[in-house]
Design a protein around this motif. Sequence first.
Motif, PDB file in Angstrom:
ATOM      1  N   ASN A  67      14.555   2.555 -40.553  1.00  0.00           N
ATOM      2  CA  ASN A  67      13.719   3.565 -39.869  1.00  0.00           C
ATOM      3  C   ASN A  67      14.049   3.592 -38.379  1.00  0.00           C
ATOM      4  OD1 ASN A  67      12.462   4.029 -42.289  1.00  0.00           O
ATOM      5  ND2 ASN A  67      10.718   2.690 -41.857  1.00  0.00           N
ATOM      6  N   GLY A 123       3.818   9.551 -33.961  1.00  0.00           N
ATOM      7  CA  GLY A 123       3.621  10.435 -35.114  1.00  0.00           C
ATOM      8  C   GLY A 123       4.700  11.495 -35.165  1.00  0.00           C
ATOM      9  N   ASP A 124       4.274  12.763 -35.231  1.00  0.00           N
ATOM     10  CA  ASP A 124       5.248  13.853 -35.387  1.00  0.00           C
ATOM     11  C   ASP A 124       5.768  14.377 -34.059  1.00  0.00           C
ATOM     12  OD1 ASP A 124       4.828  13.638 -38.038  1.00  0.00           O
ATOM     13  OD2 ASP A 124       3.292  15.232 -38.120  1.00  0.00           O
ATOM     14  N   ARG A 125       5.116  13.959 -32.978  1.00  0.00           N
ATOM     15  CA  ARG A 125       5.472  14.542 -31.680  1.00  0.00           C
ATOM     16  C   ARG A 125       6.176  13.499 -30.806  1.00  0.00           C
ATOM     17  NH1 ARG A 125       4.038  18.474 -28.041  1.00  0.00           N
ATOM     18  NH2 ARG A 125       2.787  19.648 -29.507  1.00  0.00           N
ATOM     19  N   ARG A 146       6.133   0.888 -38.325  1.00  0.00           N
ATOM     20  CA  ARG A 146       5.419   1.991 -37.681  1.00  0.00           C
ATOM     21  C   ARG A 146       6.115   3.328 -37.946  1.00  0.00           C
ATOM     22  NH1 ARG A 146       0.683   3.885 -35.584  1.00  0.00           N
ATOM     23  NH2 ARG A 146       1.113   5.506 -34.068  1.00  0.00           N
ATOM     24  N   LEU A 147       7.454   3.293 -38.002  1.00  0.00           N
ATOM     25  CA  LEU A 147       8.224   4.540 -38.142  1.00  0.00           C
ATOM     26  C   LEU A 147       8.363   5.002 -39.589  1.00  0.00           C
ATOM     27  CD1 LEU A 147      10.944   3.784 -35.455  1.00  0.00           C
ATOM     28  CD2 LEU A 147       9.208   5.599 -35.319  1.00  0.00           C
ATOM     29  N   GLU A 148       7.769   4.247 -40.519  1.00  0.00           N
ATOM     30  CA  GLU A 148       7.827   4.656 -41.925  1.00  0.00           C
ATOM     31  C   GLU A 148       7.093   6.002 -42.089  1.00  0.00           C
ATOM     32  OE1 GLU A 148       9.417   2.900 -44.423  1.00  0.00           O
ATOM     33  OE2 GLU A 148       8.909   4.579 -45.748  1.00  0.00           O
ATOM     34  N   GLY A 149       7.793   7.001 -42.519  1.00  0.00           N
ATOM     35  CA  GLY A 149       7.154   8.293 -42.788  1.00  0.00           C
ATOM     36  C   GLY A 149       6.792   9.110 -41.561  1.00  0.00           C
ATOM     37  N   GLN A 150       7.232   8.701 -40.373  1.00  0.00           N
ATOM     38  CA  GLN A 150       6.990   9.545 -39.190  1.00  0.00           C
ATOM     39  C   GLN A 150       8.213   9.513 -38.283  1.00  0.00           C
ATOM     40  OE1 GLN A 150       3.291   7.655 -37.856  1.00  0.00           O
ATOM     41  NE2 GLN A 150       4.363   6.818 -36.067  1.00  0.00           N
ATOM     42  N   ASP A 151       8.396  10.613 -37.545  1.00  0.00           N
ATOM     43  CA  ASP A 151       9.624  10.763 -36.752  1.00  0.00           C
ATOM     44  C   ASP A 151       9.591   9.994 -35.443  1.00  0.00           C
ATOM     45  OD1 ASP A 151      10.753  12.315 -38.648  1.00  0.00           O
ATOM     46  OD2 ASP A 151      10.571  14.216 -37.559  1.00  0.00           O
ATOM     47  N   ASP A 195       9.021   7.107 -26.735  1.00  0.00           N
ATOM     48  CA  ASP A 195      10.216   7.138 -27.590  1.00  0.00           C
ATOM     49  C   ASP A 195      11.511   6.952 -26.792  1.00  0.00           C
ATOM     50  OD1 ASP A 195       8.842   7.682 -30.121  1.00  0.00           O
ATOM     51  OD2 ASP A 195       8.326   9.589 -29.194  1.00  0.00           O
TER      52      ASP A 195
END
Length: 222
Positions: free
Chosen positions: A184, A155-157, A146-151, A162
Amino acid sequence: MITLYYHRGACSTANHFALEEAGVEYDAIEVDLRSVEDPLTIKLRALNPMAQTPTIVLDDGTVLTQNAATLPFIADLVPEKKLFPKRGTMERVLAEGWLSFVASDLHPRMVEVSWVWAVEDEQMQGQLRKFYEGRVARPLQALNDRLEGQDFILGDRYSVIDGYALIALGWSVPCALSLDAYPNILAFMARVEARPVIRHVRQLEGDLDWVADIKRIPRNEA
Ligand SMILES: N[C@@H](CCC(=O)N[C@@H](CS)C(=O)NCC(=O)O)C(=O)O
């Protein structure tokens, strides 16, 4: 005023993070779940039949329990901070799915790994470790993917999910569970841990005695 009963470094700390991120007025009361005869622990048992943290008490005496309810409750107090998606949207439903994933899959399976300390026999410990590490591998892989390519998980927020995931993943330390296979996740943990609010709450709560905690927190499995 919102009153949060928390045990240091336990999942209730995710609520502590959320209250600080929200910037609302609250009172945080530390409970040592290991001290079963402590007046605060006795009070907690009266408030929450599961005798667990998080337990939140509102001004009117309403008692809130369960991370899946308390974290969105806190986020909804300050919709402008966007700590969780707005009610009635598809984003909200998807976020509830991820919150539930942490609460029902990741959190309990991380805790299960600590159960290996309950047996003294080394061979048995090894067998149990293999079994419970196998069980936690699926949610860990799902989260890593899930965390591949996103922080962050949504997503980005950053969202209240978290901080909760950070707490559950942090238990890998006392569980002696390596997360090296999940780069990740390791990057995510460092990213979330570095947030000023998270650092602040860590300081407020004080140092963790990980090994003692994981071995001695009473559990209500029965
Ligand atoms: N399903 C509950 C789990 C809460 C929970 O397991 N809390 C732990 C701390 S992380 C606790 O209070 N453990 C003591 C016990 O269960 O006896 C939730 O999401 O709030």
